[in-house]
Write an enzyme that holds these catalytic residues in place. Sequence first.
Site, PDB file in Angstrom:
ATOM      1  N   GLY A  48      32.365  40.821  51.394  1.00 38.00           N
ATOM      2  CA  GLY A  48      31.299  41.688  50.919  1.00 38.00           C
ATOM      3  C   GLY A  48      30.552  41.014  49.793  1.00 38.00           C
ATOM      4  O   GLY A  48      31.112  40.187  49.060  1.00 38.00           O
ATOM      5  N   GLN A  53      25.087  40.348  42.566  1.00 43.42           N
ATOM      6  CA  GLN A  53      25.978  39.190  42.432  1.00 43.42           C
ATOM      7  C   GLN A  53      25.237  37.869  42.636  1.00 43.42           C
ATOM      8  O   GLN A  53      25.752  36.817  42.280  1.00 43.42           O
ATOM      9  CB  GLN A  53      27.138  39.278  43.425  1.00 43.42           C
ATOM     10  N   CYS A  95      37.167  39.470  43.870  1.00 44.37           N
ATOM     11  CA  CYS A  95      35.717  39.533  43.789  1.00 44.37           C
ATOM     12  C   CYS A  95      35.161  38.121  43.674  1.00 44.37           C
ATOM     13  O   CYS A  95      35.701  37.294  42.936  1.00 44.37           O
ATOM     14  CB  CYS A  95      35.315  40.362  42.570  1.00 44.37           C
ATOM     15  N   LEU A  96      34.065  37.857  44.399  1.00 46.96           N
ATOM     16  CA  LEU A  96      33.455  36.533  44.344  1.00 46.96           C
ATOM     17  C   LEU A  96      32.913  36.219  42.951  1.00 46.96           C
ATOM     18  O   LEU A  96      32.750  35.061  42.604  1.00 46.96           O
ATOM     19  CB  LEU A  96      32.337  36.422  45.392  1.00 46.96           C
ATOM     20  N   HIS A 137      33.755  49.064  46.480  1.00 47.76           N
ATOM     21  CA  HIS A 137      33.680  47.880  45.614  1.00 47.76           C
ATOM     22  C   HIS A 137      32.236  47.376  45.519  1.00 47.76           C
ATOM     23  O   HIS A 137      31.725  47.116  44.431  1.00 47.76           O
ATOM     24  CB  HIS A 137      34.614  46.800  46.179  1.00 47.76           C
ATOM     25  N   GLU A 138      31.576  47.255  46.664  1.00 53.42           N
ATOM     26  CA  GLU A 138      30.207  46.713  46.678  1.00 53.42           C
ATOM     27  C   GLU A 138      29.204  47.700  46.079  1.00 53.42           C
ATOM     28  O   GLU A 138      28.292  47.296  45.356  1.00 53.42           O
ATOM     29  CB  GLU A 138      29.795  46.294  48.091  1.00 53.42           C
ATOM     30  N   HIS A 141      29.194  47.482  42.421  1.00 53.08           N
ATOM     31  CA  HIS A 141      28.374  46.373  41.904  1.00 53.08           C
ATOM     32  C   HIS A 141      26.932  46.823  41.658  1.00 53.08           C
ATOM     33  O   HIS A 141      26.288  46.365  40.714  1.00 53.08           O
ATOM     34  CB  HIS A 141      28.358  45.189  42.882  1.00 53.08           C
TER      35      HIS A 141
END
Length: 173
Positions: A48, A53, A95-96, A137-138, A141
């Site tokens: 995701g 991000q 997380c990225l 989660h996304e 963000h």
Amino acid sequence: MTDATLLPILLVPDPRLRAKAKPVAAGDDVRALSETMLATMYAAPGIGLAAPQVGEMRRLVVIDLQRDDTRSPIVLVNPEIIAESGEQATREEGCLSLPGQYAEVTRPARVKVRYRDLTGAKREIEGDGLLAACLQHEIDHLNGVLFVDYLSALKRNMLLRKLAKDLKSKERE
């Protein structure tokens, strides 16, 4: 796809990760951005990615839970959670934007999300398990919230210190 089509992923503590993203306006074509975000997510690799991000402060999310070559991407424009279960589920999240850092996070076990697709059509998606966690989660963000915000102050600070140390040692390499 070449590396030239990939976007740099912002890392904590970049302040843009804490900002609230603006809605995608009706008629805004985010198709090219979503394709580049998907390529970036696959290369990372991740499941995701939210537009903030990659420094795009718009309410756009891409998700693909497929772990093999059978890709099944979902692009969500202006997603919002409209229902969540009372039942909670705990699973490990990463997380990225916090590479190499993982922690157990407890969230609603099931969610229903309303969004627009790339054609502008209104859609809804319901998810449980990994999909529910990924959707939440996304969407977090898009609101400037990171998974570490669900941890105790002690755990969060330990994880953020470890990330800072890991990033410093990578700079020296």
